[in-house]
Design a protein around this motif. Structure first.
Motif, PDB file in Angstrom:
ATOM      1  N   HIS A   1      14.263   3.754 -11.449  1.00 13.32           N
ATOM      2  CA  HIS A   1      15.697   3.780 -11.211  1.00 13.32           C
ATOM      3  C   HIS A   1      16.278   5.030 -11.845  1.00 13.32           C
ATOM      4  O   HIS A   1      15.941   5.380 -12.961  1.00 13.32           O
ATOM      5  CB  HIS A   1      16.310   2.521 -11.837  1.00 13.32           C
ATOM      6  CG  HIS A   1      17.396   1.930 -11.016  1.00 13.32           C
ATOM      7  ND1 HIS A   1      17.179   1.372  -9.775  1.00 13.32           N
ATOM      8  CD2 HIS A   1      18.727   1.802 -11.250  1.00 13.32           C
ATOM      9  CE1 HIS A   1      18.314   0.930  -9.284  1.00 13.32           C
ATOM     10  NE2 HIS A   1      19.278   1.174 -10.155  1.00 13.32           N
TER      11      HIS A   1
ATOM     12  N   LYS B   1      20.446   4.499  -8.462  1.00 16.66           N
ATOM     13  CA  LYS B   1      19.704   4.161  -7.248  1.00 16.66           C
ATOM     14  C   LYS B   1      18.205   4.282  -7.469  1.00 16.66           C
ATOM     15  O   LYS B   1      17.748   4.795  -8.493  1.00 16.66           O
ATOM     16  CB  LYS B   1      20.160   5.008  -6.066  1.00 16.66           C
ATOM     17  CG  LYS B   1      20.225   6.497  -6.333  1.00 16.66           C
ATOM     18  CD  LYS B   1      20.668   7.236  -5.080  1.00 16.66           C
ATOM     19  CE  LYS B   1      22.163   7.358  -5.021  1.00 16.66           C
ATOM     20  NZ  LYS B   1      22.658   8.316  -4.027  1.00 16.66           N
ATOM     21  N   ARG B   2      17.476   3.797  -6.468  1.00 14.90           N
ATOM     22  CA  ARG B   2      16.033   3.865  -6.573  1.00 14.90           C
ATOM     23  C   ARG B   2      15.574   5.301  -6.334  1.00 14.90           C
ATOM     24  O   ARG B   2      15.824   5.874  -5.274  1.00 14.90           O
ATOM     25  CB  ARG B   2      15.409   2.931  -5.539  1.00 14.90           C
ATOM     26  CG  ARG B   2      13.899   2.991  -5.495  1.00 14.90           C
ATOM     27  CD  ARG B   2      13.342   1.839  -4.732  1.00 14.90           C
ATOM     28  NE  ARG B   2      13.637   1.934  -3.306  1.00 14.90           N
ATOM     29  CZ  ARG B   2      13.294   1.014  -2.420  1.00 14.90           C
ATOM     30  NH1 ARG B   2      12.670  -0.081  -2.820  1.00 14.90           N
ATOM     31  NH2 ARG B   2      13.578   1.149  -1.152  1.00 14.90           N
TER      32      ARG B   2
ATOM     33  N   ILE C   1      25.693   0.591  -9.841  1.00 14.14           N
ATOM     34  CA  ILE C   1      24.681   0.446  -8.796  1.00 14.14           C
ATOM     35  C   ILE C   1      25.215   1.202  -7.582  1.00 14.14           C
ATOM     36  O   ILE C   1      26.300   0.915  -7.093  1.00 14.14           O
ATOM     37  CB  ILE C   1      24.444  -1.034  -8.414  1.00 14.14           C
ATOM     38  CG1 ILE C   1      24.219  -1.881  -9.665  1.00 14.14           C
ATOM     39  CG2 ILE C   1      23.268  -1.147  -7.469  1.00 14.14           C
ATOM     40  CD1 ILE C   1      24.090  -3.367  -9.362  1.00 14.14           C
TER      41      ILE C   1
ATOM     42  N   THR D   1      21.824   0.699  -3.815  1.00 15.43           N
ATOM     43  CA  THR D   1      20.423   0.515  -4.199  1.00 15.43           C
ATOM     44  C   THR D   1      19.675  -0.381  -3.208  1.00 15.43           C
ATOM     45  O   THR D   1      20.176  -1.438  -2.832  1.00 15.43           O
ATOM     46  CB  THR D   1      20.337  -0.124  -5.597  1.00 15.43           C
ATOM     47  OG1 THR D   1      20.881   0.793  -6.541  1.00 15.43           O
ATOM     48  CG2 THR D   1      18.898  -0.433  -5.976  1.00 15.43           C
TER      49      THR D   1
END
Lengths: 264, 360
Positions: free
Chosen positions: A227, A231-232, A25, A28
């Protein structure tokens, strides 16, 4: 058209989780708004599961924060997340085959009889649990299941998924997370589960839906969180983008400027 | 965003539109099933049914073969006396097998506890009630050791209890100095230890307090398994530990509690054992390990965990008792009793597999 800026029910800010040299992650951000179905899609290895695990309390992030109703929360176990009203329906169906439907719905959260029977003799209030199980199953339109005291192993895959969803709807007061709820199901059974998901939303519970199935995602989701690389990458809606757009963003074939983030 | 993009609505919603016209049921339950299938389902729903049918058939068969001697209340109460120890130890074994475990050390725990009770009361002159408590504490402690090995160190139950069986048995020989405490000595200093062997007369049947205690224990454990959250958790842990954990059950704690409780039940079995044989012998009850597993298996409990009823074990123990007693009255050699029990075990496991296959 007015965009109502509501406070997210569940939100992350700059969440980071590293496994050795791998960053699962990577700072995020994530928002789930009241009463919506938010789908999370992403290629394999994009970090979807890590994000979900962080939200459901199964892993604790290294950096960043998780906000529930605007308040920072730290989960050290899934039980803690659950006690705060975040219920997760697991992909591998966390139901006990030999126990009956009512037992499964209340497993780990049994109701005891009032008075001395409950406090001293620890007697279960089976009647209340069965009634509440029955009511919840009926409310969700799951009463093709004939008998609330039948063993879960005698149910089909879709019906078992129904039991798992009913459990989350029974106890989830804030958020329901569903991890690939239709992955193991046939066409008709998937349809029932999708209807069930909409049914849960109509009760006012926001839902996070993780799925690989694009048509399912585009059918039920209000917004889609894409995603990519931890990350978004974008948040789109089924109305603003097509499935092929979604796949393009997911795989990096299409870039989305950050100001197109859709808000419910 | 209020305008619906026609491209999306058709592309998205068309693809499985036909599914909406599909039949509305999710699963169809065949009603025209064969009798065998229905019977299978019945046995699956009521795990006590299969051993009960065998018990009733055996009683009918032996009363036809042997006659009134078999059906006499005195003889039937004798069968009950003969199965009392296995019944009590079977309760402990059932709890463990329900969690998909197995305990090879139950017999050793029972004998060790009985030796502790006997020595405390007779050799050290302790109050008999304190001696009993000491024995029960030993049962709980040995159960705790098993539980820690299995729940905390994650050793396979078979191996862990194979080891502890030898350890407990050796401790028992050491502590007892391989000596038997004579019945007269117990009677003189601590008759309480033999109290469970005393009988009361009910319509010509001679019931021991031990048998009554066994029946009471069955009821208490039945209640705990069926009417408390703990009992549901025992079943869930044995059925699918991963699912139980996801449902928020602390499965290691459940396992630990089960092994400790089983140890306590074995210690109560030790008291029953002293009542039955009168003396305290480090060599007594040696067969209780395997006999208890026999009773549990014939009683319809699945060795894979999560399935079975505590009363099945009582019925299973009675089936073995009735066969042994009936064959003995019919004048059949002891070796054929063993033969028959062996066949019963194999049939019971075969039936369990058949039931599971038919309804999974």
């Amino acid at each position: 058209m007015t965009i109502t800026k509501q406070m997210p029910v569940l939100q992350t800010k700059g969440l980071v989780k590293r496994y050795g040299s791998v960053t699962a992650i990577d700072h995020t951000d994530f928002e789930l708004y009241p009463g919506e179905i938010l789908a999370i899609i992403g290629d394999n290895g994009a970090g979807k599961s890590s994000l979900i695990k962080a939200l459901s309390g199964a892993l604790s992030p290294d950096e960043g924060e998780i906000l529930l109703d605007g308040n920072p929360v730290h989960f050290s176990s899934p039980m803690e997340a659950r006690s705060l009203g975040i219920e997760t329906v697991y992909q591998n169906l966390a139901v006990s085959p030999a126990l009956n439907i009512a037992d499964n719905l209340f497993l780990g959260r049994e109701i005891r009889k009032p008075g001395i029977l409950g406090s001293v003799f620890r007697m279960l209030d089976k009647k209340t649990m069965e009634e509440r199980a029955q009511a919840k199953m009926e409310e969700l339109g799951l009463m093709t299941i004939q008998n609330i005291s039948q063993a879960v192993e005698s149910l089909s895959g879709g019906q078992r998924q129904g039991v798992a969803v009913a459990r989350s709807a029974l106890f989830g007061s804030k958020v329901v997370i569903m991890d690939e709820p239709t992955a193991a199901l046939g066409v008709k059974e998937s349809r029932r589960v999708l209807n069930l998901i909409k049914e849960v939303r109509s009760r006012g519970l926001p839902i996070i839906l993780i799925s690989h199935n694009m048509p399912h995602v585009f059918e039920v989701a209000d917004r889609i969180h894409i995603h990519r690389l931890g990350k978004r990458a974008a948040v789109i809606t089924p109305l603003s983008h097509s499935m092929s757009d979604a796949v393009a963003i997911m795989t990096g074939a299409m870039e989305v400027e950050s100001d197109t983030q859709a808000v419910s | 965003m209020s305008t619906t993009d026609p491209k999306v609505s058709t592309a998205v919603l068309d693809h499985d539109k036909v599914a909406d016209q599909a039949q509305t049921y999710v699963a169809k339950f065949e009603r025209n099933e064969t009798f065998a299938h229905r019977f299978q389902r019945f046995l699956h729903k009521y795990p006590v049914a299969a051993p009960s049918i065998v018990l009733v058939l055996a009683i009918i068969a032996f009363s036809l073969i042997v006659g009134n001697r078999f059906l006499h209340p005195f003889n039937l109460s004798l069968v009950l006396q003969q199965v009392t120890i296995i019944g009590v130890i079977g309760i402990a074994q059932t709890l463990i097998i329900l969690t998909a475990g197995i305990d090879l050390s139950v017999g050793a725990i029972m004998v060790l506890s009985s030796v502790v009770m006997g020595r405390m009361a007779v050799d050290y002159g302790l109050d008999p009630w304190l001696a009993l408590l000491a024995g029960i504490a030993v049962g709980a402690l040995t159960g705790l050791i098993n539980g820690l090995l299995i729940a905390r160190m994650k050793l396979p139950p078979f191996i862990a209890t194979l080891g502890s069986w030898n350890v407990f048995f050796a401790l028992n020989l050491w502590y007892s100095k391989s000596e038997t405490i004579r019945s007269q000595d117990i009677n003189a200093t601590a008759p309480l230890l033999q109290w469970l062997g005393e009988t009361i007369n009910v319509f010509g049947a001679r019931l021991t307090y031990g048998s009554l205690l066994m029946l009471l224990l069955f009821c208490v454990i039945w209640y705990a398994l069926n009417w408390t959250a703990w009992g549901r958790h025992v079943y869930a842990t044995g059925d699918d530990p991963a699912a139980a954990k996801l449902a928020g059950i602390r499965t290691d704690r459940v396992l630990l509690s089960v092994y400790v409780l089983a140890g306590v039940v074995c210690a109560i079995g030790a008291w029953v054992l002293i009542g039955r044989i009168g003396s305290v012998s480090p060599q007594a009850g040696y067969t209780a390990n395997l006999d208890s597993i026999t009773a549990v298996v014939i009683g319809g409990c699945s060795l894979f965990g999560g399935r079975g009823s505590i009363f099945g074990t009582l019925v299973g123990a009675l089936v073995v008792g009735v066969f042994r007693n009936g064959l003995a009255l019919a004048g059949v050699d002891v070796l054929w009793q063993e033969f028959t029990v062996g066949i019963l075990i194999i049939v019971a496991v075969g039936v369990d597999q058949w039931i599971r296959k038919g309804t999974a």
